[in-house]
Motif scaffolding. Structure first.
Motif, PDB file in Angstrom:
ATOM      1  N   GLN A 214      73.878 -13.748  -5.084  1.00 28.24           N
ATOM      2  CA  GLN A 214      74.722 -12.666  -5.425  1.00 28.24           C
ATOM      3  C   GLN A 214      73.827 -11.684  -6.418  1.00 28.24           C
ATOM      4  O   GLN A 214      74.163 -10.614  -6.391  1.00 28.24           O
ATOM      5  CB  GLN A 214      76.047 -13.169  -5.996  1.00 28.24           C
ATOM      6  CG  GLN A 214      76.727 -13.947  -5.157  1.00 28.24           C
ATOM      7  CD  GLN A 214      76.635 -15.549  -5.104  1.00 28.24           C
ATOM      8  OE1 GLN A 214      75.778 -16.022  -5.880  1.00 28.24           O
ATOM      9  NE2 GLN A 214      77.409 -16.088  -4.205  1.00 28.24           N
ATOM     10  N   PRO A 218      69.421  -7.867  -1.718  1.00 25.75           N
ATOM     11  CA  PRO A 218      70.142  -8.235  -0.559  1.00 25.75           C
ATOM     12  C   PRO A 218      69.509  -8.743   0.652  1.00 25.75           C
ATOM     13  O   PRO A 218      69.695  -9.489   1.392  1.00 25.75           O
ATOM     14  CB  PRO A 218      70.727  -6.975   0.062  1.00 25.75           C
ATOM     15  CG  PRO A 218      69.890  -5.877  -0.939  1.00 25.75           C
ATOM     16  CD  PRO A 218      69.430  -6.545  -2.201  1.00 25.75           C
ATOM     17  N   ARG A 222      70.392 -12.385   2.503  1.00 27.92           N
ATOM     18  CA  ARG A 222      70.256 -12.592   3.612  1.00 27.92           C
ATOM     19  C   ARG A 222      69.484 -13.693   4.134  1.00 27.92           C
ATOM     20  O   ARG A 222      69.912 -14.553   4.873  1.00 27.92           O
ATOM     21  CB  ARG A 222      70.322 -11.280   4.415  1.00 27.92           C
ATOM     22  CG  ARG A 222      70.164 -11.370   5.963  1.00 27.92           C
ATOM     23  CD  ARG A 222      71.388 -11.752   6.161  1.00 27.92           C
ATOM     24  NE  ARG A 222      72.567 -10.709   6.409  1.00 27.92           N
ATOM     25  CZ  ARG A 222      73.954 -11.162   6.346  1.00 27.92           C
ATOM     26  NH1 ARG A 222      74.130 -12.171   7.169  1.00 27.92           N
ATOM     27  NH2 ARG A 222      74.891 -10.523   6.192  1.00 27.92           N
ATOM     28  N   HIS A 391      65.759  -0.500   3.585  1.00 26.14           N
ATOM     29  CA  HIS A 391      66.300  -1.174   2.193  1.00 26.14           C
ATOM     30  C   HIS A 391      65.375  -0.860   0.951  1.00 26.14           C
ATOM     31  O   HIS A 391      64.349  -0.529   1.051  1.00 26.14           O
ATOM     32  CB  HIS A 391      66.253  -2.801   2.150  1.00 26.14           C
ATOM     33  CG  HIS A 391      67.105  -3.310   3.251  1.00 26.14           C
ATOM     34  ND1 HIS A 391      68.669  -3.504   3.154  1.00 26.14           N
ATOM     35  CD2 HIS A 391      66.796  -3.607   4.599  1.00 26.14           C
ATOM     36  CE1 HIS A 391      68.891  -3.931   4.610  1.00 26.14           C
ATOM     37  NE2 HIS A 391      68.028  -4.138   5.101  1.00 26.14           N
TER      38      HIS A 391
END
Length: 448
Positions: A214, A218, A222, A391
């Protein structure tokens, strides 16, 4: 040329590890050049291997994933060195897909294990919901006999037969012998005699092993989900897996020692170049990740040792080379050793200059499972820049942050550096273009 599978540079005594026993690799390192900052071009088996064998980056040859079957236009070390009269010979692990088991080499002494040979060319799934069936790549750890160990011992046996024939025979024709090993690739099932060297209770885990997804980028979160690395392992399991990985490295080192003894105990010692490297590394729990598939140091930084005949007779001194180098530099190195001219179409450069090499960045990319959009890395000196299609990027200063925990990409102080590194990356490849090409090819192969 000795190529292992999944050996992180840091898991080697010569690279500073205080616990991993690699006496034979350490001795080789002390006799030639150790490249402290050598990088694979993709943290995945087939893309990395096809890249280093062709001397070209993954996006140049379309080697996007482990399902790629090389076409007739693929040119390997064997094709190149044939022009200099070399016999090129394969032994053991190559991870070639398809019926062509030579790819430009002249013959094989032994092949991959059967279950690594047959591949239908279909690409991996890169959807957001993809998830590996289990985390067996780390939980299946322990001691015992394994087919990978038997493969590596048999590979050494075949290579030793060839070296003895060469040393005893009158044939002075030059040769390239590629010896490929499975270790220390998972599953982490270690030979008992080597596992006995490492007590899991005494294993020091990396400070990032409990990092929660967390709080990570990202793309990394993933990736961890896809490979069942999103939940931290029990500490005892992490220690056992790490100890078994180290034991596999030591077994690999023992096989390398057998090869070195054959070379150094014969006339081959006077005129044989010896190279050791690996196709990529192993995260081994760093940032909570096992396997590779990312651009953190344990996944992309590989051991690279080069011993020239000039090191044996005193014309060159052993040294540790600090500048960034790449596995695409191996083919230009072999061409220089063979007396061939520089090939201007190859992106790499010969490593025969050793400590005198001009600094230049190392590049890597990844287009396979666990990463929905393409990833790209530029490593330049102390800085590492990671770009992800669609991203935000990452930026690390490895000099002050060797564990790669402080992402500087969002710091306004580094805006200029980010722009500079992004522009330098674009001179190698357009991330958006390469990402689209990879996805289009994978879609075509999936439909076929």
């Amino acid at each position: 040329m000795v190529l292992s599978d999944e050996h992180a540079a840091a898991a080697t005594g010569a690279y500073g590890h205080r616990d991993v026993r690699t006496p034979h690799l350490d001795r080789l390192a002390g006799q030639g050049w150790l490249f402290e900052n050598a990088y694979c071009t993709s943290p995945m088996c087939v893309p990395s291997r096809l890249s280093l064998l062709s001397g070209r980056y993954v996006h140049e040859i379309g080697a996007w994933d482990n399902g790629i079957v090389p076409g007739e236009s693929f040119r390997s070390w064997g094709h190149h060195l044939r022009a200099a009269g070399y016999e090129s010979v394969l032994a053991g692990r190559t991870h070639f897909n398809g019926p062509n088991r030579l790819l430009g080499f002249d013959r094989r002494l032994s092949d991959d294990l059967d279950f690594w040979v047959d591949h239908d060319g279909r690409p991996p799934s890169r959807t957001p919901g993809w998830r590996r069936g289990s985390n067996s790549h780390v939980t299946e750890a322990g001691t015992g006999e394994h087919v990978h160990t038997r493969h590596d011992v048999a590979t050494t046996d075949r290579a030793l037969d060839y070296l003895r024939e060469r040393a005893a025979g009158p044939d002075d024709a030059p040769f390239l012998l590629y010896v490929g090993y499975m270790h220390p690739h998972f599953p982490l099932v270690a030979p008992p005699e080597f596992a006995a060297w490492y007590d899991p209770a005494r294993v020091a885990l990396p400070p990032t092993w409990r990092d929660p997804p967390q709080q990570q980028h990202p793309v990394i979160a993933r990736l961890r989900y896809g490979f069942h690395n999103d939940e931290p392992l029990p500490e005892e399991q992490a220690r056992l897996a790490t100890a078994c990985y180290w034991a596999l490295v030591s077994h690999l080192d023992f096989q390398v020692g057998r090869l070195l003894a054959a070379v150094d105990g014969s006339s081959l010692r006077e005129n044989t170049v010896v190279v050791y490297t690996s196709d990529h590394g192993e995260m081994a729990g760093h940032h909570g990740i096992w396997q590779k598939q990312c651009f953190y140091e344990p996944a992309v930084r590989v051991p690279l040792l080069l011993r020239l005949p000039e090191h044996q007779d005193g014309r060159r001194r052993p040294a540790r080379v600090r500048g960034d180098v790449s596995l695409v530099d191996l083919l230009p190195t072999l061409r220089e050793v063979a007396g061939l001219p520089v090939d201007p179409e190859l992106p790499g450069r010969s490593l025969c200059g050793g400590p005198d090499l001009t600094p230049r960045p190392a590049f890597a990319e990844y287009h396979a499972q666990g990463m929905v959009d393409g990833g790209f890395m530029l490593k330049r000196g102390r800085y590492k820049y990671c770009a992800y299609a669609g991203h935000r990027p990452q930026l690390f200063d490895l000099m002050i942050d060797p564990w790669e925990r402080a992402d500087l990409a969002g710091d306004p102080v580094h805006t200029g550096l980010l722009a500079e590194l992004s522009e330098q990356l674009e001179r190698i490849v357009s991330p958006e273009d390469a990402d689209q090409r990879a996805k289009a090819d994978q879609q075509r192969r999936r439909a076929g």
